[in-house]
Design a protein around this motif. Structure first.
Motif, PDB file in Angstrom:
ATOM      1  N   TYR A 166       0.831  -1.202   0.000  1.00 15.56           N
ATOM      2  CA  TYR A 166       0.000   0.000   0.000  1.00 15.56           C
ATOM      3  C   TYR A 166       0.867   1.255   0.000  1.00 15.56           C
ATOM      4  O   TYR A 166       2.023   1.230   0.428  1.00 15.56           O
ATOM      5  CB  TYR A 166      -0.912   0.012   1.225  1.00 15.56           C
ATOM      6  N   LEU A 167       0.270   2.339  -0.480  1.00 19.82           N
ATOM      7  CA  LEU A 167       0.959   3.624  -0.428  1.00 19.82           C
ATOM      8  C   LEU A 167       0.942   4.186   0.986  1.00 19.82           C
ATOM      9  O   LEU A 167       1.975   4.568   1.535  1.00 19.82           O
ATOM     10  CB  LEU A 167       0.311   4.618  -1.394  1.00 19.82           C
ATOM     11  N   MET A 168      -0.245   4.244   1.583  1.00 19.20           N
ATOM     12  CA  MET A 168      -0.337   4.831   2.923  1.00 19.20           C
ATOM     13  C   MET A 168      -1.542   4.290   3.678  1.00 19.20           C
ATOM     14  O   MET A 168      -2.551   3.897   3.086  1.00 19.20           O
ATOM     15  CB  MET A 168      -0.425   6.362   2.834  1.00 19.20           C
ATOM     16  N   VAL A 169      -1.406   4.288   4.989  1.00 15.35           N
ATOM     17  CA  VAL A 169      -2.497   3.977   5.908  1.00 15.35           C
ATOM     18  C   VAL A 169      -2.805   5.263   6.664  1.00 15.35           C
ATOM     19  O   VAL A 169      -1.927   5.833   7.315  1.00 15.35           O
ATOM     20  CB  VAL A 169      -2.113   2.857   6.892  1.00 15.35           C
ATOM     21  N   VAL A 170      -4.056   5.718   6.567  1.00 13.68           N
ATOM     22  CA  VAL A 170      -4.474   6.951   7.232  1.00 13.68           C
ATOM     23  C   VAL A 170      -5.330   6.584   8.430  1.00 13.68           C
ATOM     24  O   VAL A 170      -6.456   6.091   8.282  1.00 13.68           O
ATOM     25  CB  VAL A 170      -5.261   7.866   6.273  1.00 13.68           C
TER      26      VAL A 170
ATOM     27  N   ASP B 213       4.020   2.176   2.557  1.00 15.33           N
ATOM     28  CA  ASP B 213       5.186   3.056   2.524  1.00 15.33           C
ATOM     29  C   ASP B 213       5.115   4.111   3.628  1.00 15.33           C
ATOM     30  O   ASP B 213       6.139   4.521   4.168  1.00 15.33           O
ATOM     31  CB  ASP B 213       5.294   3.753   1.165  1.00 15.33           C
ATOM     32  N   PHE B 214       3.874   4.539   3.951  1.00 16.55           N
ATOM     33  CA  PHE B 214       3.696   5.593   4.955  1.00 16.55           C
ATOM     34  C   PHE B 214       2.507   5.271   5.857  1.00 16.55           C
ATOM     35  O   PHE B 214       1.538   4.625   5.437  1.00 16.55           O
ATOM     36  CB  PHE B 214       3.469   6.957   4.284  1.00 16.55           C
TER      37      PHE B 214
ATOM     38  N   ALA C  45       4.212  10.563  -1.838  1.00 16.48           N
ATOM     39  CA  ALA C  45       4.865   9.791  -2.905  1.00 16.48           C
ATOM     40  C   ALA C  45       6.183  10.420  -3.326  1.00 16.48           C
ATOM     41  O   ALA C  45       7.092   9.714  -3.783  1.00 16.48           O
ATOM     42  CB  ALA C  45       3.928   9.659  -4.102  1.00 16.48           C
ATOM     43  N   ARG C  46       6.336  11.723  -3.156  1.00 18.98           N
ATOM     44  CA  ARG C  46       7.596  12.396  -3.515  1.00 18.98           C
ATOM     45  C   ARG C  46       8.754  11.963  -2.619  1.00 18.98           C
ATOM     46  O   ARG C  46       9.917  12.134  -2.966  1.00 18.98           O
ATOM     47  CB  ARG C  46       7.421  13.917  -3.435  1.00 18.98           C
TER      48      ARG C  46
END
Length: 405
Positions: free
Chosen positions: A138-142, A237-238, A258-259
């Motif tokens: 996954y990109l991120m977990v909020v 990732d975050f 993502a940057r």
């Protein structure tokens, strides 16, 4: 005529002396021969030694004049071989250390979620099988921090910037973005408060339940448990923490994080350094104020608590070391203290803390804010009533989330 008159001496002593003289002469002759032989052989040996020495010297002079000293050449070659071998060994050790570190983090994360499932409150159905989730990147977990009394705040978030139902599941599958309200359980587990959350979760399916007793003074412990649990459930990732009275543009948040995707240890937020409050009874009082130096000192730089994000390595670090990480009174200070002695890049991004008045003209100028709130209220003042208005004025647009790559 007597013998004496003829020159003969019949004395036997004279005979002995002659014999000794004869033997002495023979001995001297032999000694002379031996000495003469040694005198001839020694110079010959010396000549051979000198000749060999001169030959070696000439050979070395010849090799040096030609620039080909075999001793130096062999030494250089051997030195290069040694350095090359040391370099390969060092690289192998680094690779092994990284592999072991990754395995340790995965093991600790797995243990954390197992403990949470076995000993904790009920967990949403889509989180009960971590093995399935672990296969997906996954990109991120909020994680949206909330409380038992914040039902209306949650509904205001659901009605604005948090996708619901199938759209939220699609967001996870297609964009790798997980969103959950984060809450623990009450002091009397299984009581009316817990049952209310369970009913709400059955309706919306958007909760992450923690093994944590809710309470305002327990926010630091809750933050620790959240990151450890989220890292165990989702390989992202975050990992983001945000309060439920803050407006967030999810697509802009994803693009911002993502940057920094290639960086190993990043801590992103609006960095600040407020005063350490020693006076009892005031808001944000710090009982351990004496640890921060003389009265009037400020805290080290840390992200403001309304919204911040950390990379996977830092979430894993919290998961592994959660039993020894110290908790201060204020949650944002606590998180910053865990990273102050680590090799962590602090990223101060002011788009994560726009005001609810300036976010509108920034959006019109094409600089959409990641998050908006009022500093005077540490969130959006009267967020239940104003969240829709802030979303209308400062939102990134309905299609922004799906148009982002």
């Amino acid at each position: 005529m007597s013998w004496k008159s003829k020159g003969f001496d019949p004395n036997p002593k004279s005979m002995v002396t002659k014999k000794l003289t004869l033997l002495l002469c023979i001995g001297c002759f032999c000694a002379g021969m031996l000495f003469s032989d040694r005198m001839w052989t020694v110079p010959e040996a010396e000549d051979k030694t000198i000749s060999r020495a001169m030959g070696v010297k000439d050979e070395r002079l010849k090799l040096i004049s030609e620039g080909c000293d075999p001793i130096r050449k062999d030494a250089k070659h051997e030195s290069k071989d040694i350095l090359s071998e040391v370099s390969r060994t060092h690289n192998a050790i680094q690779t092994l250390d990284k592999t072991i570190s990754n395995l340790e983090m995965e093991l600790a994360a797995t243990r954390a979620v197992q403990e949470s499932i076995i000993n904790g409150s009920p967990i949403s159905d889509d989180l009960k099988i971590p093995e399935t989730n672990g296969k997906r990147k996954y990109l991120m977990v909020v994680g949206i921090n909330t409380a038992f009394s914040s039902r209306k705040r949650r509904d205001s978030v659901r009605a604005t910037w948090m996708p619901q139902g199938e759209e939220r599941k699609k967001l996870e599958e297609e964009k790798g973005i997980v969103m959950r309200f984060v809450i623990g359980h009450s002091a009397t587990s299984g009581g009316i408060l817990d049952r209310a959350i369970e009913a709400e979760d059955r309706k919306h399916g958007d909760f992450l339940r923690l093994e944590h007793v809710e309470g305002y003074l327990e926010l630091s412990a809750k933050t620790k448990t959240y990151f450890a649990t989220a890292a165990a459930l989702w390989d992202a990732d975050f990992y983001v923490k945000v309060d439920d009275d803050v407006h967030v543009n999810i697509a802009t948040l994803g693009a911002t994080l993502a940057r920094h995707r290639t960086k190993p240890r990043v801590y992103i937020g609006c960095m600040k350094s407020g005063p350490v409050l020693a006076q009892k009874g005031v808001r944000y009082h710090e009982p351990e104020y004496w640890k921060f130096g003389e009265e009037g000192n400020k805290y080290f730089r840390h992200a403001t608590g309304q919204l911040y994000a950390i990379s996977k390595d830092l979430a894993s670090y919290i998961s592994i070391n959660q039993h020894v990480l110290h908790k201060y009174a204020n949650e944002d200070v606590t998180l910053g203290s865990w990273f102050i002695g680590l090799d962590v890049e602090h990223i101060d991004d002011r788009s994560l803390c726009c005001g609810t008045t300036d976010c509108e003209w920034k959006a019109q100028a094409g600089n959409v804010c990641v998050a908006s709130f009022d500093w005077t209220c540490s969130g959006i003042c009267k967020s239940v009533e104003r969240m829709k208005d802030v979303h209308r004025r400062c939102g990134e647009g309905k299609n922004a989330l799906w148009s982002e790559a």
